[in-house]
Write an enzyme that holds these catalytic residues in place. Structure first.
Site, PDB file in Angstrom:
ATOM      1  N   CYS A 160      14.179  28.891 -66.881  1.00 17.21           N
ATOM      2  CA  CYS A 160      13.180  27.865 -66.641  1.00 17.21           C
ATOM      3  C   CYS A 160      11.776  28.470 -66.588  1.00 17.21           C
ATOM      4  O   CYS A 160      11.362  29.008 -65.556  1.00 17.21           O
ATOM      5  CB  CYS A 160      13.484  27.132 -65.332  1.00 17.21           C
ATOM      6  SG  CYS A 160      12.251  25.889 -64.941  1.00 17.21           S
ATOM      7  N   CYS A 191       9.450  26.993 -63.998  1.00 18.89           N
ATOM      8  CA  CYS A 191       9.735  27.366 -62.604  1.00 18.89           C
ATOM      9  C   CYS A 191       9.247  28.792 -62.337  1.00 18.89           C
ATOM     10  O   CYS A 191       8.694  29.078 -61.291  1.00 18.89           O
ATOM     11  CB  CYS A 191      11.231  27.358 -62.297  1.00 18.89           C
ATOM     12  SG  CYS A 191      12.141  25.994 -62.950  1.00 18.89           S
ATOM     13  N   ASP A 192       9.499  29.691 -63.264  1.00 15.86           N
ATOM     14  CA  ASP A 192       9.322  31.119 -62.993  1.00 15.86           C
ATOM     15  C   ASP A 192       8.196  31.787 -63.767  1.00 15.86           C
ATOM     16  O   ASP A 192       7.889  32.957 -63.527  1.00 15.86           O
ATOM     17  CB  ASP A 192      10.640  31.861 -63.288  1.00 15.86           C
ATOM     18  CG  ASP A 192      11.781  31.319 -62.448  1.00 15.86           C
ATOM     19  OD1 ASP A 192      11.527  30.940 -61.287  1.00 15.86           O
ATOM     20  OD2 ASP A 192      12.922  31.254 -62.942  1.00 15.86           O
TER      21      ASP A 192
END
Ligand code: NDP
Length: 310
Positions: free
Chosen positions: A134, A137-138
């Site tokens: 992701c 997300c990261d």
């Protein structure tokens, strides 16, 4: 024991839309959110292709709004994961991860899908320390660093474009000699100066002493001009598609070879009367929020029709 008229499993666009429709039909729906409240969309940033938002919409905001809308019509939204389902007798029996036993007259499965990994042992080794599925997300952890995105579809292009805005350099590792993505996404990738596509390339391993330092890759594997080399990277992002979250229904509902729930014709009826499926868990093809929402509505309408026959 809790006896539920219409149990909805999953809190993505399909689950919440089913809850809105079921609530408005007086089915007193109970919705279990599952592992990731709000579903896969909560791992993205802006949704640009949901009709009605000409300037795009923040994905998390959209999911919170959908939840609010479902609650407005009386949906009982609960945290928890369904870990066991028995559809062999009526009412259906289900168990949550907290050991709560439920009985339901109808069930709408909207459990979505999860990102796939290549299956390399090294992916496990570096998960959370360089390996992610992701980017939104990261990606933040890789500012001004060098990363690779695996895959050549729309997801891979979207992730690569997002990372290009944060990172020094983004490699796309694509196993075919072309991208499968749509033209608009291909164009976006082509226009980013810091994205380099490595076509006909496969990853065979990852390396690094303190966290991820690079990937072992092979160009044109098995061909006379095969070339093995190491690609120094700080982050390795998977974007190679998804697998449906249907393990818990295996043996209970008919699934296809990939594990997607089989539905009947143009309806959301599954192989068990009274159990309906909506969204990505039953959709190997479109996998779009708007399609998931639409099938969620269909599932609630199908469930309502079914409940009237009881
Ligand atoms: P896709 O199945 O479209 O693409 C998966 C990519 O990963 C392909 O390039 C595939 O290669 C590659 N791949 C699969 N397995 C492996 C493997 N083991 N090793 C290396 N590469 C692998 O999945 P997406 O998640 O990209 O998209 C799913 C659906 O969602 C599509 O319909 C897409 O259009 C849609 N989508 C739309 C978006 C938008 O419109 N904004 C954004 C994201 C997704 P190969 O081509 O060789 O099979």
């Amino acid at each position: 024991m809790d006896r539920i008229k219409c149990l909805i499993i999953g809190s993505g666009p399909a689950g919440y839309t089913a809850a809105i429709y079921a609530g408005r039909a007086n089915l007193s729906p109970v919705l279990y959110c599952g592992l990731q409240t709000g579903g896969q969309l909560t791992t993205t940033t802006i949704v640009e292709n949901f009709p009605g938002y000409p300037d795009g919409v923040d994905a998390n905001q959209m999911m919170m709004d959908l939840q609010k809308q479902a609650k407005r019509f009386g949906a009982d939204i609960r945290d928890g994961i369904i870990t066991k389902a028995d559809f062999s007798s009526r009412p259906f029996k289900l168990t949550t991860d907290r050991g709560v036993e439920l009985e339901a007259d109808s069930v709408i499965v909207a459990t979505g899908a999860s990102a796939k990994y290549l299956g390399l042992a090294d992916e496990e080794k570096y998960k959370g320390e360089g390996v992610s599925a992701c980017a939104t997300c990261d990606g933040f952890f890789y500012r001004k660093k060098v990363v690779a995105v695996v895959g050549g579809g729309d997801t891979a292009c979207e992730e690569a474009s997002y990372l290009a805005g944060l990172c020094k350099k983004v490699y796309m590792i694509v196993r075919k000699p072309y991208l499968r993505a749509s033209d608009i996404m291909k164009k976006r990738v082509a226009e980013a100066e810091n994205i380099e596509i490595l076509f006909e390339t496969n990853t065979v391993g990852l390396y690094g002493e303190n966290g991820l330092e690079g990937a072992h890759v092979v160009y044109r594997k098995g061909e006379p001009d095969e070339k093995k080399y190491d690609l120094p990277i700080d982050g390795f992002f998977l974007a190679i598609g998804h697998k449906p979250n249907t393990e818990v229904f295996s043996g209970q509902l008919e699934l296809d070879a990939q594990g997607y729930i089989v539905t009947k014709g143009k309806t959301t009826h599954t192989s068990v009367e009274g159990v309906f499926a909506a969204g990505d868990c039953a959709d190997p093809h479109y996998q779009q929020a708007v399609v998931a929402a639409a099938t969620g509505a269909e599932a609630a309408l199908d469930a309502n029709e079914y409940l009237q026959t009881l």
